[in-house]
Design a protein around this motif. Structure first.
Motif, short mmCIF file in Angstrom:
data_model
loop_
_atom_site.label_atom_id
_atom_site.label_comp_id
_atom_site.label_asym_id
_atom_site.label_seq_id
_atom_site.Cartn_x
_atom_site.Cartn_y
_atom_site.Cartn_z
N LYS A 1 -20.69 -18.39 -3.60
CA LYS A 1 -21.82 -18.93 -3.38
C LYS A 1 -22.66 -18.33 -2.27
CE LYS A 1 -22.12 -23.10 -2.72
NZ LYS A 1 -22.90 -24.74 -2.51
N GLU B 1 -23.40 -14.48 -3.46
CA GLU B 1 -24.53 -14.58 -4.39
C GLU B 1 -25.84 -14.61 -3.89
OE1 GLU B 1 -24.31 -13.31 -7.54
OE2 GLU B 1 -22.37 -12.78 -6.89
N GLY C 1 -15.28 -14.27 -13.71
CA GLY C 1 -16.49 -15.20 -13.85
C GLY C 1 -17.91 -14.33 -13.97
N TYR C 2 -17.77 -13.11 -13.66
CA TYR C 2 -19.07 -12.23 -14.00
C TYR C 2 -19.07 -11.84 -15.36
CZ TYR C 2 -21.17 -11.13 -9.38
OH TYR C 2 -21.64 -11.23 -8.22
N THR D 1 -20.31 -14.88 -17.27
CA THR D 1 -21.58 -15.26 -16.93
C THR D 1 -22.34 -14.55 -17.72
OG1 THR D 1 -20.89 -15.91 -14.48
CG2 THR D 1 -23.44 -15.44 -14.99
N HIS D 2 -22.26 -13.39 -18.14
CA HIS D 2 -22.99 -12.63 -18.80
C HIS D 2 -22.74 -12.44 -20.33
CE1 HIS D 2 -23.61 -10.76 -14.79
NE2 HIS D 2 -24.80 -10.27 -15.24
N LYS E 1 -23.37 -14.27 -23.80
CA LYS E 1 -24.24 -14.95 -24.34
C LYS E 1 -23.82 -15.79 -25.61
CE LYS E 1 -28.21 -12.44 -22.32
NZ LYS E 1 -29.38 -11.54 -22.73
N LYS F 1 -20.20 -16.87 -25.29
CA LYS F 1 -19.56 -17.72 -24.03
C LYS F 1 -18.74 -18.87 -24.42
CE LYS F 1 -22.16 -17.96 -20.46
NZ LYS F 1 -23.35 -18.31 -19.51
#
Length: 515
Positions: free
Chosen positions: A154, A157, A330-331, A334-335, A337, A340
């Motif tokens: 956190k 970011e 995690g990246y 996250t990306h 779509k 996922k």
């Protein structure tokens, strides 16, 4: 012109009418607008700096995982921690050659010894509590590490410049440097993944001399002094175990006694195996992650390269890089779509199956057999009359920390050669060259025979002649693994010696009952 004046007057009247109405303002959610009292109220609902529900969920998950792990992984889980702690508190147990050569610090076992001492003083030092309380304590520490990793991400970011290693605030520098120093005291090789992070901190710090003189040196001196005093108490002499450890494993490279691998093993096998199904997501995340996270990738590569220079390699040595790898995974997720949900389902199911199999099934026999040994001890009023001999690869099972009974026990030893002898063979190697001959030489008369033998199933047929001639009967077996290899069998067998006198007495009593 008149039409325009009429429109203007209507607009003015509308504004005047609205001025008499109550206008509702939008409430801002940002914490920048909270008062000190509101912020303190929000913090009361936090734990470890995060939402209390998140923290409690993480702790519960780690505790659940603790109870789901009923298998063994490596001997050091017990022999370098619980066994040493048991010896420290109860004055019986076994210390491996690392402790006689002063390669290990008592700092880490002292944590468990403190738990054991408290249980002993309270009269609650049952064998089950001695096993489970340390495991639960480590589960809690793992949960704290999980929460702090979440907090770290956190911060990364939310800040343009990721100076998390620096600690940004002076007070945090002391905290994190103390943890680094403690990790080094417990395991000197812990400095390897921290080296690029500390170097990054040093390069970004504008007051470099102040950082060294007022933070790093005082913390390092205090932690090392504490370690020296603890080891002075338990070794009986001043010992710098960190130097001894590095000398043995790095300078002399004597760890090769326990096996060696080619230089590329971590890259070709070790690292892909510990990442498992996360590997493609890690690679994908490395391309997507911003530049400020390169330091984490550098740390992973640096750790793999340094450990690759050592001949002796194990999966567990590179486990410390896993949290960094999960950042890149995690990246990647996250990306994603469209894919996922399928990706998350794939990771969950694949890791769930592996976790359940390795935690509940694979390599569980060497732990289950210890419960049987506990019964041998507590069901036998004369403990000195029973004895255990483990004919297995050395340190295959836990020891007194999982029995908590001064029962005479013995196992095949395997200390490395510290004298430089050529063609050196330890006791376990000599035994496995010819188990049958070794047994006949070692136990030359009935008085020297143990009451119980424990061995893997793979050895049963080879020593069957000895078992028959010495009146051993198999009394228990425990499943161990579906993948036996080398000296490791699929099951663990327990043999108990039946004396001829006992057989005759039992037969006479049965005959008298029939008559």
């Amino acid at each position: 012109m008149e039409r325009g004046r009429e429109d203007a007057s209507l607009t003015l009247r509308g504004l005047q009418n609205r001025s008499h109405e109550k206008i509702k303002l939008r409430k801002r959610k940002s914490t920048l607008y909270f008062s000190t009292q509101e912020k303190n109220a929000r913090r009361r609902g936090d734990l470890l700096g995060e939402n209390i529900h998140l923290v409690l969920f993480t702790i519960a998950l780690r505790i659940l995982n603790c109870f789901l792990v009923q298998t063994s992984f490596v001997p050091d889980e017990y022999w370098q921690s619980l066994e040493v702690a048991h010896h420290m508190v109860f004055n019986y147990g076994y210390l491996t050659w690392e402790w006689t050569e002063r390669l290990r610090s008592y700092t880490y076992p002292l944590i468990f010894a403190s738990i054991y001492k408290i249980l002993h003083l309270l009269g609650k030092d049952s064998v089950q509590l001695l096993i489970w309380i340390p495991r639960l304590a480590q589960a809690f520490l793992s949960a704290v590490a999980d929460v702090r990793l979440y907090s770290l991400m956190k911060q990364l970011e939310n800040q343009e410049v990721a100076r998390w290693v620096v600690g940004a605030i002076t007070g945090l520098i002391v905290k994190y440097s103390s943890l680094v120093a403690l990790a080094f005291i417990i395991r000197p090789t812990a400095v390897i993944p921290w080296t690029p992070l500390l170097f990054r901190h040093f390069c970004q710090e504008p007051r470099k001399l102040d950082l060294i003189l007022h933070h790093f040196l005082p913390v390092g001196f205090a932690t090392l002094s504490l370690s020296l005093m603890i080891d002075r108490i338990f070794f009986g002499q001043w010992t710098l175990v960190q130097f001894n450890f590095l000398k043995f494993n790095v300078l002399q490279n004597l760890g090769t006694f326990y096996g060696s691998h080619p230089w590329h093993w971590y890259f070709s096998q070790g690292f892909p195996v510990i990442l498992g199904t996360h590997l493609p997501f890690f690679i994908h995340g490395c391309y997507l992650a911003p530049k400020r996270h390169r330091i984490l990738l550098v740390t992973v590569l640096w750790t793999l390269l340094v450990y690759s220079m050592l001949s002796h390699k194990e999966f567990r040595f590179i486990y410390p890089v896993l949290p960094f790898c999960m950042v890149f995974c995690g990246y990647s997720l996250t990306h994603l779509k469209t894919w996922k949900k399928p990706a998350l389902s794939f990771l969950f199911l694949s890791n769930l199956f592996l976790a359940l199999y390795t935690g509940l099934v694979h390599q569980r026999g060497t732990l289950d057999v210890m419960s049987h040994i506990q019964k041998v001890c507590y069901n036998n009023p004369n403990k000195s009359s029973a004895s255990i001999f483990m004919m297995m690869p050395c340190h295959a099972t836990p020891y007194y920390s999982h029995v908590h009974c001064p029962l005479p026990m013995r196992f095949l030893q395997c200390p490395p050669d510290l004298t430089g002898k050529s063609q050196y063979l330890d006791e376990a190697d000599v035994f496995y060259l010819n188990p049958l001959n070794w047994l006949h030489r070692e136990f030359h008369d009935d008085a020297s025979l143990p009451t119980h033998l424990i061995t893997f199933s793979i050895l049963a047929e080879e020593i069957s002649a000895f078992l028959i001639s010495s009146n051993y009967n198999r009394t228990a077996l425990f499943f161990h693994t579906h993948l036996p290899e080398g000296r490791i069998g699929s099951h663990v067998y327990v043999y108990e010696r039946k004396l001829k006198g006992k057989f005759n007495t039992k037969m006479n009593s049965e005959l008298s009952e029939i008559n």
